[in-house]
Design an enzyme around this catalytic site. Structure first.
Site, PDB file in Angstrom:
ATOM      1  N   ARG A 122       2.670  36.168  72.011  1.00 39.01           N
ATOM      2  CA  ARG A 122       1.902  35.575  73.095  1.00 39.01           C
ATOM      3  C   ARG A 122       1.776  36.526  74.267  1.00 39.01           C
ATOM      4  O   ARG A 122       0.711  36.729  74.811  1.00 39.01           O
ATOM      5  CB  ARG A 122       2.609  34.291  73.552  1.00 39.01           C
ATOM      6  CG  ARG A 122       2.165  33.806  74.923  1.00 39.01           C
ATOM      7  CD  ARG A 122       2.352  32.325  75.068  1.00 39.01           C
ATOM      8  NE  ARG A 122       1.908  31.630  73.875  1.00 39.01           N
ATOM      9  CZ  ARG A 122       2.498  30.539  73.392  1.00 39.01           C
ATOM     10  NH1 ARG A 122       3.529  30.027  73.997  1.00 39.01           N
ATOM     11  NH2 ARG A 122       2.038  29.974  72.300  1.00 39.01           N
ATOM     12  N   TYR A 123       2.897  37.100  74.686  1.00 38.18           N
ATOM     13  CA  TYR A 123       2.909  38.013  75.832  1.00 38.18           C
ATOM     14  C   TYR A 123       2.675  39.431  75.328  1.00 38.18           C
ATOM     15  O   TYR A 123       2.961  39.736  74.179  1.00 38.18           O
ATOM     16  CB  TYR A 123       4.263  37.924  76.532  1.00 38.18           C
ATOM     17  CG  TYR A 123       4.568  36.577  77.138  1.00 38.18           C
ATOM     18  CD1 TYR A 123       3.943  36.178  78.312  1.00 38.18           C
ATOM     19  CD2 TYR A 123       5.479  35.718  76.546  1.00 38.18           C
ATOM     20  CE1 TYR A 123       4.236  34.945  78.883  1.00 38.18           C
ATOM     21  CE2 TYR A 123       5.780  34.485  77.107  1.00 38.18           C
ATOM     22  CZ  TYR A 123       5.159  34.105  78.281  1.00 38.18           C
ATOM     23  OH  TYR A 123       5.461  32.892  78.838  1.00 38.18           O
ATOM     24  N   ARG A 126       6.337  41.330  74.274  1.00 39.32           N
ATOM     25  CA  ARG A 126       7.489  40.703  73.619  1.00 39.32           C
ATOM     26  C   ARG A 126       7.047  39.624  72.641  1.00 39.32           C
ATOM     27  O   ARG A 126       6.017  38.990  72.832  1.00 39.32           O
ATOM     28  CB  ARG A 126       8.461  40.128  74.642  1.00 39.32           C
ATOM     29  CG  ARG A 126       7.844  39.174  75.658  1.00 39.32           C
ATOM     30  CD  ARG A 126       8.634  39.282  76.976  1.00 39.32           C
ATOM     31  NE  ARG A 126       8.298  38.233  77.933  1.00 39.32           N
ATOM     32  CZ  ARG A 126       7.260  38.297  78.741  1.00 39.32           C
ATOM     33  NH1 ARG A 126       6.409  39.297  78.660  1.00 39.32           N
ATOM     34  NH2 ARG A 126       7.025  37.335  79.611  1.00 39.32           N
ATOM     35  N   CYS A 135      18.832  23.754  62.276  1.00 41.26           N
ATOM     36  CA  CYS A 135      19.824  23.817  63.344  1.00 41.26           C
ATOM     37  C   CYS A 135      21.069  23.065  62.911  1.00 41.26           C
ATOM     38  O   CYS A 135      21.016  22.236  62.003  1.00 41.26           O
ATOM     39  CB  CYS A 135      19.288  23.130  64.599  1.00 41.26           C
ATOM     40  SG  CYS A 135      18.061  24.096  65.486  1.00 41.26           S
ATOM     41  N   CYS A 139      18.418  18.443  68.310  1.00 39.31           N
ATOM     42  CA  CYS A 139      18.317  17.919  69.670  1.00 39.31           C
ATOM     43  C   CYS A 139      17.153  16.941  69.726  1.00 39.31           C
ATOM     44  O   CYS A 139      16.063  17.248  69.249  1.00 39.31           O
ATOM     45  CB  CYS A 139      18.065  19.048  70.663  1.00 39.31           C
ATOM     46  SG  CYS A 139      19.322  20.317  70.630  1.00 39.31           S
ATOM     47  N   CYS A 142      13.897  18.308  71.282  1.00 43.86           N
ATOM     48  CA  CYS A 142      13.399  19.594  70.774  1.00 43.86           C
ATOM     49  C   CYS A 142      11.889  19.711  70.947  1.00 43.86           C
ATOM     50  O   CYS A 142      11.137  18.823  70.569  1.00 43.86           O
ATOM     51  CB  CYS A 142      13.750  19.745  69.299  1.00 43.86           C
ATOM     52  SG  CYS A 142      13.233  21.334  68.620  1.00 43.86           S
ATOM     53  N   ARG A 144      10.138  21.824  69.364  1.00 45.45           N
ATOM     54  CA  ARG A 144       9.586  22.095  68.030  1.00 45.45           C
ATOM     55  C   ARG A 144       9.961  20.977  67.066  1.00 45.45           C
ATOM     56  O   ARG A 144      10.228  21.205  65.899  1.00 45.45           O
ATOM     57  CB  ARG A 144      10.109  23.441  67.511  1.00 45.45           C
ATOM     58  CG  ARG A 144       9.783  24.565  68.450  1.00 45.45           C
ATOM     59  CD  ARG A 144       9.884  25.949  67.823  1.00 45.45           C
ATOM     60  NE  ARG A 144       9.627  26.926  68.869  1.00 45.45           N
ATOM     61  CZ  ARG A 144      10.545  27.750  69.384  1.00 45.45           C
ATOM     62  NH1 ARG A 144      11.769  27.743  68.910  1.00 45.45           N
ATOM     63  NH2 ARG A 144      10.231  28.578  70.342  1.00 45.45           N
ATOM     64  N   ASP A 303       8.484  19.621  77.720  1.00 44.41           N
ATOM     65  CA  ASP A 303       7.155  19.822  77.112  1.00 44.41           C
ATOM     66  C   ASP A 303       6.512  18.508  76.684  1.00 44.41           C
ATOM     67  O   ASP A 303       7.182  17.490  76.536  1.00 44.41           O
ATOM     68  CB  ASP A 303       7.276  20.736  75.893  1.00 44.41           C
ATOM     69  CG  ASP A 303       7.546  22.178  76.280  1.00 44.41           C
ATOM     70  OD1 ASP A 303       7.063  22.590  77.354  1.00 44.41           O
ATOM     71  OD2 ASP A 303       8.232  22.878  75.517  1.00 44.41           O
ATOM     72  N   ASP A 340       6.035  25.355  80.737  1.00 38.77           N
ATOM     73  CA  ASP A 340       5.403  26.090  79.641  1.00 38.77           C
ATOM     74  C   ASP A 340       4.009  25.489  79.475  1.00 38.77           C
ATOM     75  O   ASP A 340       3.874  24.302  79.168  1.00 38.77           O
ATOM     76  CB  ASP A 340       6.240  25.971  78.360  1.00 38.77           C
ATOM     77  CG  ASP A 340       6.278  27.286  77.590  1.00 38.77           C
ATOM     78  OD1 ASP A 340       5.313  28.076  77.739  1.00 38.77           O
ATOM     79  OD2 ASP A 340       7.238  27.514  76.838  1.00 38.77           O
ATOM     80  N   LYS A 347       4.915  30.608  80.149  1.00 37.74           N
ATOM     81  CA  LYS A 347       5.712  29.935  81.171  1.00 37.74           C
ATOM     82  C   LYS A 347       5.157  30.209  82.561  1.00 37.74           C
ATOM     83  O   LYS A 347       4.940  31.359  82.916  1.00 37.74           O
ATOM     84  CB  LYS A 347       7.149  30.424  81.074  1.00 37.74           C
ATOM     85  CG  LYS A 347       7.768  30.077  79.739  1.00 37.74           C
ATOM     86  CD  LYS A 347       9.126  30.722  79.587  1.00 37.74           C
ATOM     87  CE  LYS A 347       9.653  30.541  78.186  1.00 37.74           C
ATOM     88  NZ  LYS A 347       8.937  31.386  77.200  1.00 37.74           N
TER      89      LYS A 347
HETATM   90  C1  LIG Z   1       9.472  32.087  76.263  1.00 39.51           C
HETATM   91  C2  LIG Z   1       8.742  32.942  75.360  1.00 39.51           C
HETATM   92  C3  LIG Z   1       8.955  34.321  75.349  1.00 39.51           C
HETATM   93  C4  LIG Z   1       9.928  34.993  76.295  1.00 39.51           C
HETATM   94  O1  LIG Z   1       9.523  34.820  77.608  1.00 39.51           O
HETATM   95  P1  LIG Z   1      10.421  35.352  78.808  1.00 39.51           P
HETATM   96  O2  LIG Z   1       9.761  34.784  80.026  1.00 39.51           O
HETATM   97  O3  LIG Z   1      10.353  36.842  78.747  1.00 39.51           O
HETATM   98  O4  LIG Z   1      11.801  34.858  78.610  1.00 39.51           O
HETATM   99  C5  LIG Z   1       8.245  35.082  74.461  1.00 39.51           C
HETATM  100  N1  LIG Z   1       7.348  34.531  73.629  1.00 39.51           N
HETATM  101  C6  LIG Z   1       7.103  33.210  73.623  1.00 39.51           C
HETATM  102  C7  LIG Z   1       6.089  32.671  72.682  1.00 39.51           C
HETATM  103  C8  LIG Z   1       7.796  32.368  74.485  1.00 39.51           C
HETATM  104  O5  LIG Z   1       7.570  31.057  74.467  1.00 39.51           O
END
Ligand SMILES: *Cc1c(COP(=O)(O)O)cnc(C)c1O
Length: 437
Positions: A122-123, A126, A135, A139, A142, A144, A303, A340, A347
């Site tokens: 997504r980002y 990362r 799990c 939870c 959850c 998911r 969420d 989110d 986020k």
């Molecule tokens: C939360 C999340 C991350 C990590 O986000 P950070 O703000 O760097 O902790 C990476 N990918 C996805 C899809 C996420 O939901």
């Protein structure tokens, strides 16, 4: 009371197993004896549900299965279970079946942002690597929930190889977040294998593991596991405590093992109605966490997933909690409050307002006590002209770490191969004489 409950659950399990109570502290034993139906839960806790409620609970379980580790169940305060945060997070509520108009199966669109099975990208820099959908405890809150108890529970090795190949082929990925499900459901060997493969990818600078094991099954944090994890010096662990009551002696010992091994620890809390939607509870939680070397990272707005509507609070509750923490307690005990974004926007941080007005040369701020101050901006600030021609920029853009190339003082004498044998002040009388001056 709690101790009493633990004893009760232990002895009940023993009687079911023909009187043989194996090692309560063995995580495999805990997994094998995890509570998965209403009857066992009733039997172990002495809580009894009415006929009508039981039918509706059974129906809830057919949609969202139940799993509680005996350890986590033993933390429930039986005498007041309907208000108990442990109970509420682990035992189904018939309101989970109330699907609201705006509820979504996959509110964060994680399935859509998935280039290969198991990876959500997504980002820009990362990725999320979901290695399993299972799990040790399910939870109730959850996000998911749609995936809980799915048939394809673990990525097999071929799928794992493929997702790691995506990461090694995608050079902009510098941070890999191993999640799930709970990644620590994988065997020690497989965890070691995934970490080793990822650490061999040159552009992966940090690896994170998101796990709830320290909360729901702290016995999983064995010396062997810590031995494997501590080999990776760029590994961070984020866990998921939601209430101070979850930090039992066993949980604290598990955290201490990880921290003693030098692994930086963070915590992601979810704001949950009836569990922790109170400034006093939340602040205490953050205090206990930092006391145990866990840095609060995020506090999530709940969420809009199906089956979670009874856990959701208005955003104003989160704001109120932030207002009670910022300035009132240690800065590093305050998590970042995030929502989110539904639809996969990622986020989004939200905060009470501290910057209340500004003019061309002043900003007006208020502090946590309500004191209002003016910060006068500099009279002269020469902005660096930026046309992205970094070669002609006056800022230092050599971003390589500095090297101690020119030792001074005593270090000059101590250094290997140093040609200097003595350091003498310029004004030294003796040297001046020697030079005939
Ligand atoms: C939360 C999340 C991350 C990590 O986000 P950070 O703000 O760097 O902790 C990476 N990918 C996805 C899809 C996420 O939901």
């Amino acid at each position: 009371m709690r101790q009493h409950n633990k004893k009760r659950i232990k002895s009940k399990i023993a009687s079911i197993n023909n009187g043989v109570l194996e090692d309560w502290g063995d995580y495999k034993w805990q997994l094998a004896h995890s509570i998965r139906d209403i009857k066992s839960f009733e039997l172990l806790t002495d809580i009894r549900f009415g006929e009508f409620e039981r039918i509706r609970l059974e129906k809830t379980l057919r949609k969202f299965p139940l799993a509680i580790t005996p350890y986590y169940a033993s933390l429930i305060d039986i005498s007041n279970y309907t208000n108990d945060p442990i109970y509420k997070q682990s035992f189904p509520d018939i309101r989970e079946l109330d699907v609201m108009e705006n509820d979504m199966r996959d509110p964060l669109s994680e399935d859509e942002d998935s280039p290969v099975m198991g990876v959500t990208h997504r980002y820009p820099d990362r990725v999320l690597l979901n290695v399993t959908s299972t799990c040790s405890m399910y939870c109730r809150h959850c996000t998911r929930k749609r995936k809980v108890g799915d048939k394809d529970r673990f990525l097999n090795k071929t799928q794992l190889r493929e997702s790691i190949r995506y990461i090694s082929d995608t050079r902009e990925v510098r941070d890999v977040l191993i999640s799930g499900g709970d990644p620590l459901m994988l065997s020690d060997d497989l965890i070691g294998w995934v970490l080793e493969k990822l650490s061999l990818v040159p552009h992966v600078e940090v690896i994170r593991i998101g796990t709830r094991m320290p909360v729901v099954l702290p016995y999983r944090i064995t010396d062997e596991l810590v031995g494997i994890l501590s080999k990776y010096k760029n590994l961070w662990i984020n866990t998921h405590f939601n209430h101070p009551r979850e930090l039992s002696g066993t949980a604290r010992r598990a955290l201490a093992k990880l921290a003693d091994a030098g692994i930086p620890l963070g915590n992601q809390t979810v704001l949950l109605a009836g569990v922790n939607d109170c400034p006093r509870i939340m602040k205490k939680l953050m205090h206990v966490l930092v006391q145990n070397r866990v840095r609060p990272y995020y506090m999530y707005q709940c969420d809009m997933s199906e089956g979670l509507s009874h856990f959701r609070t208005p955003v104003g509750k989160g704001m109120e909690i932030m207002e009670h923490m910022v300035g009132h307690t240690s800065g590093f005990a305050v998590p970042r409050y995030v929502i989110d974004a539904p639809g996969g926007g990622g986020k989004i941080p939200v905060m009470p307002e501290y910057l209340i007005s500004w003019s061309t040369n002043k900003v007006i701020l208020r502090n946590y006590e309500g004191v209002i101050t003016a910060y006068k901006e500099p009279d002269s600030y020469e902005p660096t002209f930026c046309d992205r021609d970094c070669d002609s920029c006056r800022l230092q853009l050599n971003l390589e770490p500095g090297k101690e190339e020119n030792p001074i003082g005593l270090v000059k004498l101590l250094g290997e191969g140093s040609e200097t044998v003595s350091l003498t002040p310029k004004s030294n009388e003796r040297i001046r004489r020697r030079n005939g001056k």
